[in-house]
Design a protein around this motif. Sequence first.
Motif, PDB file in Angstrom:
ATOM      1  N   ARG A 403       0.757  -1.232  -0.095  1.00 34.44           N
ATOM      2  CA  ARG A 403       0.020  -0.025   0.059  1.00 34.44           C
ATOM      3  C   ARG A 403       0.837   1.269   0.120  1.00 34.44           C
ATOM      4  NH1 ARG A 403      -4.033  -1.944   4.745  1.00 34.44           N
ATOM      5  NH2 ARG A 403      -1.910  -2.925   5.472  1.00 34.44           N
ATOM      6  N   ILE A 404       1.825   1.184   0.857  1.00 35.16           N
ATOM      7  CA  ILE A 404       2.884   2.439   0.824  1.00 35.16           C
ATOM      8  C   ILE A 404       4.083   1.672   0.631  1.00 35.16           C
ATOM      9  CG2 ILE A 404       3.838   4.366   1.800  1.00 35.16           C
ATOM     10  CD1 ILE A 404       1.276   4.775   3.477  1.00 35.16           C
ATOM     11  N   HIS A 405       4.837   1.747  -0.451  1.00 36.85           N
ATOM     12  CA  HIS A 405       5.814   0.816  -0.802  1.00 36.85           C
ATOM     13  C   HIS A 405       7.370   1.345  -0.475  1.00 36.85           C
ATOM     14  CE1 HIS A 405       7.004  -3.210  -2.799  1.00 36.85           C
ATOM     15  NE2 HIS A 405       8.205  -2.488  -2.947  1.00 36.85           N
ATOM     16  N   CYS A 406       7.385   2.466  -1.220  1.00 35.88           N
ATOM     17  CA  CYS A 406       8.876   2.995  -1.307  1.00 35.88           C
ATOM     18  C   CYS A 406       8.894   4.566  -1.668  1.00 35.88           C
ATOM     19  CB  CYS A 406       9.879   2.355  -2.130  1.00 35.88           C
ATOM     20  SG  CYS A 406       9.371   2.710  -3.783  1.00 35.88           S
ATOM     21  N   VAL A 417      16.690   6.112  -2.703  1.00 30.13           N
ATOM     22  CA  VAL A 417      15.502   5.469  -2.494  1.00 30.13           C
ATOM     23  C   VAL A 417      15.360   4.874  -1.158  1.00 30.13           C
ATOM     24  CG1 VAL A 417      16.395   3.622  -3.866  1.00 30.13           C
ATOM     25  CG2 VAL A 417      14.075   3.825  -3.644  1.00 30.13           C
ATOM     26  N   SER A 418      14.311   4.710  -0.412  1.00 28.47           N
ATOM     27  CA  SER A 418      14.101   4.002   0.712  1.00 28.47           C
ATOM     28  C   SER A 418      13.062   3.100   0.561  1.00 28.47           C
ATOM     29  CB  SER A 418      14.191   4.879   2.021  1.00 28.47           C
ATOM     30  OG  SER A 418      13.166   5.853   1.674  1.00 28.47           O
ATOM     31  N   ASP A 419      13.028   1.906   1.338  1.00 26.64           N
ATOM     32  CA  ASP A 419      11.952   0.987   1.294  1.00 26.64           C
ATOM     33  C   ASP A 419      11.498   1.241   2.452  1.00 26.64           C
ATOM     34  OD1 ASP A 419      10.822  -1.656   0.421  1.00 26.64           O
ATOM     35  OD2 ASP A 419      10.880  -2.011   2.535  1.00 26.64           O
ATOM     36  N   GLY A 430      19.353  -5.671  -8.024  1.00 25.31           N
ATOM     37  CA  GLY A 430      19.356  -6.950  -7.321  1.00 25.31           C
ATOM     38  C   GLY A 430      19.537  -7.227  -5.927  1.00 25.31           C
ATOM     39  N   LEU A 431      19.923  -6.030  -5.159  1.00 20.73           N
ATOM     40  CA  LEU A 431      20.307  -6.045  -3.784  1.00 20.73           C
ATOM     41  C   LEU A 431      19.060  -5.705  -3.044  1.00 20.73           C
ATOM     42  CD1 LEU A 431      24.026  -5.099  -3.588  1.00 20.73           C
ATOM     43  CD2 LEU A 431      23.076  -7.482  -3.611  1.00 20.73           C
ATOM     44  N   LYS A 432      18.640  -6.423  -2.257  1.00 20.35           N
ATOM     45  CA  LYS A 432      17.466  -5.896  -1.539  1.00 20.35           C
ATOM     46  C   LYS A 432      17.809  -4.723  -0.380  1.00 20.35           C
ATOM     47  CE  LYS A 432      13.379  -7.501   1.066  1.00 20.35           C
ATOM     48  NZ  LYS A 432      12.749  -8.796   1.568  1.00 20.35           N
ATOM     49  N   LEU A 433      16.976  -3.624  -0.232  1.00 19.31           N
ATOM     50  CA  LEU A 433      17.302  -2.613   0.579  1.00 19.31           C
ATOM     51  C   LEU A 433      16.547  -3.027   1.913  1.00 19.31           C
ATOM     52  CD1 LEU A 433      16.314   0.566  -1.563  1.00 19.31           C
ATOM     53  CD2 LEU A 433      18.600  -0.821  -1.408  1.00 19.31           C
ATOM     54  N   GLY A 434      17.258  -2.560   2.984  1.00 17.39           N
ATOM     55  CA  GLY A 434      16.641  -2.535   4.498  1.00 17.39           C
ATOM     56  C   GLY A 434      15.475  -1.526   4.566  1.00 17.39           C
ATOM     57  N   PRO A 435      14.668  -1.717   5.358  1.00 15.48           N
ATOM     58  CA  PRO A 435      13.683  -1.224   5.556  1.00 15.48           C
ATOM     59  C   PRO A 435      14.100   0.533   6.200  1.00 15.48           C
ATOM     60  CG  PRO A 435      13.092  -2.996   6.627  1.00 15.48           C
ATOM     61  CD  PRO A 435      14.548  -3.027   6.077  1.00 15.48           C
ATOM     62  N   LYS A 436      13.636   1.599   5.676  1.00 19.07           N
ATOM     63  CA  LYS A 436      14.093   2.847   6.023  1.00 19.07           C
ATOM     64  C   LYS A 436      15.463   3.153   5.658  1.00 19.07           C
ATOM     65  CE  LYS A 436      10.163   3.691   8.398  1.00 19.07           C
ATOM     66  NZ  LYS A 436       9.201   4.786   8.409  1.00 19.07           N
ATOM     67  N   GLU A 443      22.097   7.077 -12.631  1.00 14.51           N
ATOM     68  CA  GLU A 443      21.376   6.628 -13.995  1.00 14.51           C
ATOM     69  C   GLU A 443      22.185   5.305 -14.307  1.00 14.51           C
ATOM     70  OE1 GLU A 443      21.356   8.499 -18.502  1.00 14.51           O
ATOM     71  OE2 GLU A 443      22.297   9.699 -16.696  1.00 14.51           O
ATOM     72  N   GLY A 444      21.417   4.415 -14.715  1.00  9.51           N
ATOM     73  CA  GLY A 444      21.686   3.064 -15.265  1.00  9.51           C
ATOM     74  C   GLY A 444      21.232   1.877 -14.383  1.00  9.51           C
ATOM     75  N   ASP A 445      20.890   2.381 -13.209  1.00  5.59           N
ATOM     76  CA  ASP A 445      20.500   1.369 -12.213  1.00  5.59           C
ATOM     77  C   ASP A 445      19.353   0.759 -12.524  1.00  5.59           C
ATOM     78  OD1 ASP A 445      22.673   1.719 -10.576  1.00  5.59           O
ATOM     79  OD2 ASP A 445      21.782   3.381  -9.284  1.00  5.59           O
ATOM     80  N   GLU A 446      19.022  -0.608 -11.942  1.00  5.06           N
ATOM     81  CA  GLU A 446      17.929  -1.199 -11.836  1.00  5.06           C
ATOM     82  C   GLU A 446      17.232  -1.265 -10.812  1.00  5.06           C
ATOM     83  OE1 GLU A 446      16.724  -5.297 -13.546  1.00  5.06           O
ATOM     84  OE2 GLU A 446      17.370  -5.255 -11.516  1.00  5.06           O
ATOM     85  N   ILE A 447      16.200  -0.669 -10.635  1.00  5.63           N
ATOM     86  CA  ILE A 447      15.251  -0.634  -9.305  1.00  5.63           C
ATOM     87  C   ILE A 447      14.270  -1.414  -9.583  1.00  5.63           C
ATOM     88  CG2 ILE A 447      13.894   1.159  -7.619  1.00  5.63           C
ATOM     89  CD1 ILE A 447      17.027   1.717  -7.991  1.00  5.63           C
ATOM     90  N   LYS A 448      13.807  -2.458  -8.490  1.00  7.21           N
ATOM     91  CA  LYS A 448      12.822  -3.333  -8.479  1.00  7.21           C
ATOM     92  C   LYS A 448      11.789  -3.375  -7.526  1.00  7.21           C
ATOM     93  CE  LYS A 448      11.741  -8.287  -8.552  1.00  7.21           C
ATOM     94  NZ  LYS A 448      12.027  -9.550  -8.255  1.00  7.21           N
ATOM     95  N   ILE A 449      10.632  -2.829  -7.850  1.00  8.03           N
ATOM     96  CA  ILE A 449       9.821  -2.415  -6.798  1.00  8.03           C
ATOM     97  C   ILE A 449       8.392  -3.467  -6.953  1.00  8.03           C
ATOM     98  CG2 ILE A 449       7.787  -0.748  -6.256  1.00  8.03           C
ATOM     99  CD1 ILE A 449       9.383   1.425  -7.690  1.00  8.03           C
TER     100      ILE A 449
END
Length: 457
Positions: A403-406, A417-419, A430-436, A443-449
């Motif tokens: 519902r409120i993702h990032c 960017v912050s989860d 490909g690396l999972k972000l820690g909460p907060k 530029e060029g990064d891949e962001i997966k939501i």
Amino acid sequence: MIKRKVITVEYKYYKDLKHSYMIASCNDVSEEELCGYKLKIAENGRIKKLLPVSLRKIDCEQLLYYEVSSMVSLEDRFSSKGMEAEDIRNLLRDMKEMLENLSEYLLGDEGILFDPENIYMSMSSGEYKFMYYPFKGEEKTFAEFAEKLLDLTDHDDEEAIEISYNLCELSKEEGLLLPQLIDEALKTEQVCEEVHAISEKNYVEDDEFEYDDYDDSEEEEHSKVRVRHVGKGFEAKIKFVFVFLFAGVVAAVMYLRMNYVLSEAENLLSIGVILISGVTGGVALLTGIKDMKKAKNESGGRDSVYEEDEYDDDDYYEEAHPYRDFEESYRTPLRITSSEKEIKRSDASEETTVLAEEDSGEMTLYSRNAEKTFRIPLDKLPITIGKLEGYVDTVIKDMSISRIHCRFSREGEKIVVSDLGSTNGTYKNGLKLGPKVKVPIEEGDEIKIGRICFDLR
């Protein structure tokens, strides 16, 4: 100036499949305090409006686990869309109720962490809950929290700004207890509401004659035109009905003449009926066709005389905010506009000029694996992404997105960017972000939501 103990605590976030926690360390706390009355009352959950808390010992480390499942912090909720007047009122009322509940158990407000990061709101009920740290902390002024609250206020809402300013001024006064301060802020807000209601009433009374003398001629004219359109179409349909009736009469008389022997008088009568019915039916057919064409021309060629204009406020909102709701935005037709006031027609012999792509200087997220291409410009930060409309800036209605993702924000010259404690997480390359945890992106990064991958370019 009023001083309140606002605790500064280092904490981290943890999330499993079903629960989310905010974890605060209390290793420097004595055993006597860990077994004290304050912590026991907080753990029992008897005090309403406090976050549920439990003491856990993990790897010889004393930790307080605050459950924040299905909640969002005040800062995360209103960092993009500011607090309106009603939001501030609800916060102050819940804060007052929490303080009253503390006083029932002979506890003060010195353990409450008055900070937008430590006050949480339930996304289902809208109820505010506060973090209670029952140990000694750093002494700060409540005015600092009031100033942070002012920063989170919607500056387009004059009433909300007035309440926040009053709260800041009251927090600087000497001798006021916190419950009294909240009462004064709410009283001031109630007085403002009464004054506004009286002013509105006087305005209506002063301008009452304008409503009585209002000229509806234009609207009446539109109504007459609509009635006229309806009348034309209805008359045409009636005439077509008479055409069929007259045709039926002619057919019936012809059947009698062919199958029965008629007297001279009956023969003359049948011929007269055929002639009269044929002429009348022909006239009805011609006038009906003419009325039908006239009705269509007067109504602008629309099938329904009551059809509203295709362009309304909702269409304007979608054009002004094309990225607020992706599912709706892709229904909006693509429009190409020019920055020139007038585009002149060029001869066919002229060469085509290659236009350079406009460069806004800001990065944009482009989706790769979604059914529809999502485009999220990062020109106006911060931007919160999720699927709960009204709580986030950019709505993506996908089952893998929380519902409120990032959130995307700016830290100095960098975009980060912050989860926000999402279920399926946010990934950078490909690396999972820690909460907060705020992670810079380039530029060029891949962001997966969730399950949707975005290229940043």
